[in-house]
Design a protein around this motif. Structure first.
Motif, PDB file in Angstrom:
ATOM      1  N   ASP A   8       0.854  -1.194   0.000  1.00  0.00           N
ATOM      2  CA  ASP A   8       0.000   0.000   0.000  1.00  0.00           C
ATOM      3  C   ASP A   8       0.882   1.233   0.000  1.00  0.00           C
ATOM      4  O   ASP A   8       2.002   1.203   0.501  1.00  0.00           O
ATOM      5  CB  ASP A   8      -0.874   0.059   1.269  1.00  0.00           C
ATOM      6  CG  ASP A   8      -1.878  -1.065   1.337  1.00  0.00           C
ATOM      7  OD1 ASP A   8      -2.669  -1.191   0.387  1.00  0.00           O
ATOM      8  OD2 ASP A   8      -1.866  -1.795   2.336  1.00  0.00           O
ATOM      9  N   GLY A   9       0.355   2.336  -0.522  1.00  0.00           N
ATOM     10  CA  GLY A   9       1.061   3.614  -0.465  1.00  0.00           C
ATOM     11  C   GLY A   9       2.014   3.822  -1.613  1.00  0.00           C
ATOM     12  O   GLY A   9       1.972   3.130  -2.635  1.00  0.00           O
ATOM     13  N   LEU A  10       2.898   4.784  -1.429  1.00  0.00           N
ATOM     14  CA  LEU A  10       3.839   5.179  -2.475  1.00  0.00           C
ATOM     15  C   LEU A  10       5.155   5.598  -1.850  1.00  0.00           C
ATOM     16  O   LEU A  10       5.178   6.354  -0.869  1.00  0.00           O
ATOM     17  CB  LEU A  10       3.261   6.358  -3.278  1.00  0.00           C
ATOM     18  CG  LEU A  10       4.132   6.938  -4.382  1.00  0.00           C
ATOM     19  CD1 LEU A  10       4.324   5.934  -5.511  1.00  0.00           C
ATOM     20  CD2 LEU A  10       3.516   8.225  -4.917  1.00  0.00           C
ATOM     21  N   CYS A  11       6.253   5.115  -2.434  1.00  0.00           N
ATOM     22  CA  CYS A  11       7.588   5.522  -1.976  1.00  0.00           C
ATOM     23  C   CYS A  11       8.432   5.887  -3.185  1.00  0.00           C
ATOM     24  O   CYS A  11       8.111   5.556  -4.326  1.00  0.00           O
ATOM     25  CB  CYS A  11       8.262   4.427  -1.161  1.00  0.00           C
ATOM     26  SG  CYS A  11       8.767   2.968  -2.110  1.00  0.00           S
ATOM     27  N   ARG A  12       9.515   6.599  -2.893  1.00  0.00           N
ATOM     28  CA  ARG A  12      10.516   6.917  -3.915  1.00  0.00           C
ATOM     29  C   ARG A  12      11.887   6.565  -3.349  1.00  0.00           C
ATOM     30  O   ARG A  12      12.172   6.820  -2.182  1.00  0.00           O
ATOM     31  CB  ARG A  12      10.494   8.404  -4.263  1.00  0.00           C
ATOM     32  CG  ARG A  12       9.252   8.836  -4.989  1.00  0.00           C
ATOM     33  CD  ARG A  12       9.348  10.295  -5.437  1.00  0.00           C
ATOM     34  NE  ARG A  12       8.083  10.722  -5.984  1.00  0.00           N
ATOM     35  CZ  ARG A  12       7.368  11.745  -5.531  1.00  0.00           C
ATOM     36  NH1 ARG A  12       7.808  12.475  -4.522  1.00  0.00           N
ATOM     37  NH2 ARG A  12       6.221  12.058  -6.085  1.00  0.00           N
ATOM     38  N   VAL A  13      12.726   6.015  -4.211  1.00  0.00           N
ATOM     39  CA  VAL A  13      14.111   5.730  -3.851  1.00  0.00           C
ATOM     40  C   VAL A  13      14.981   6.666  -4.671  1.00  0.00           C
ATOM     41  O   VAL A  13      14.900   6.680  -5.900  1.00  0.00           O
ATOM     42  CB  VAL A  13      14.467   4.254  -4.118  1.00  0.00           C
ATOM     43  CG1 VAL A  13      15.931   3.991  -3.800  1.00  0.00           C
ATOM     44  CG2 VAL A  13      13.561   3.325  -3.301  1.00  0.00           C
ATOM     45  N   HIS A  14      15.774   7.470  -3.990  1.00  0.00           N
ATOM     46  CA  HIS A  14      16.687   8.434  -4.612  1.00  0.00           C
ATOM     47  C   HIS A  14      18.088   7.845  -4.503  1.00  0.00           C
ATOM     48  O   HIS A  14      18.533   7.520  -3.395  1.00  0.00           O
ATOM     49  CB  HIS A  14      16.674   9.765  -3.852  1.00  0.00           C
ATOM     50  CG  HIS A  14      15.317  10.385  -3.709  1.00  0.00           C
ATOM     51  ND1 HIS A  14      14.967  11.542  -4.364  1.00  0.00           N
ATOM     52  CD2 HIS A  14      14.233  10.030  -2.971  1.00  0.00           C
ATOM     53  CE1 HIS A  14      13.728  11.872  -4.036  1.00  0.00           C
ATOM     54  NE2 HIS A  14      13.259  10.971  -3.193  1.00  0.00           N
TER      55      HIS A  14
END
Length: 123
Positions: free
Chosen positions: A77-83
């Protein structure tokens, strides 16, 4: 939590046990001070293996993997970003899987409260 290897480990949506709760260390925080909740379902230091369920509120912090640390996770669930350290950004939402290799450096950003299944290997 160390245990003998069971035949099956269930990844139930709501584990009965209370989660471990923490926050990113102050020197690693980039945005906010998100609460992170972890249910460790299997942890065996001798094997270098841990797995479980992780939830986190929105925020961003620096991450730096060691030379033997690997993580595979799938966003539930949800949203993430990997930088990454070069400035590239990848977004991941429900159903998407991610592998972070040894020596990975960058930031982890939770855009929308997220939940994931994870496997961490240190070998």
């Amino acid at each position: 939590m160390s245990q003998a290897t069971p035949a099956v480990i269930r990844f139930d949506p709501a584990p009965a046990a209370a989660p471990e709760i923490d926050h990113p260390r102050p020197e690693r925080r980039e945005v906010g001070d998100p609460e992170r909740r972890t249910w460790v379902l299997y942890d065996n230091a001798a094997e270098g293996l841990a797995t479980g369920i992780w939830e986190c509120d929105p925020g961003q912090w620096k991450i730096e993997f060691g030379p033997r640390e690997h993580e595979y996770f799938i966003v539930l669930d949800g949203l993430c970003r990997v930088h990454d350290a070069a400035g590239r950004v990848e977004s991941f939402g429900p159903g998407q899987a991610v592998f972070l290799p040894p020596n990975f450096k960058g930031s982890f950003e939770v855009v929308e409260r997220m939940r994931k299944h994870f496997v961490i290997v240190e070998r």
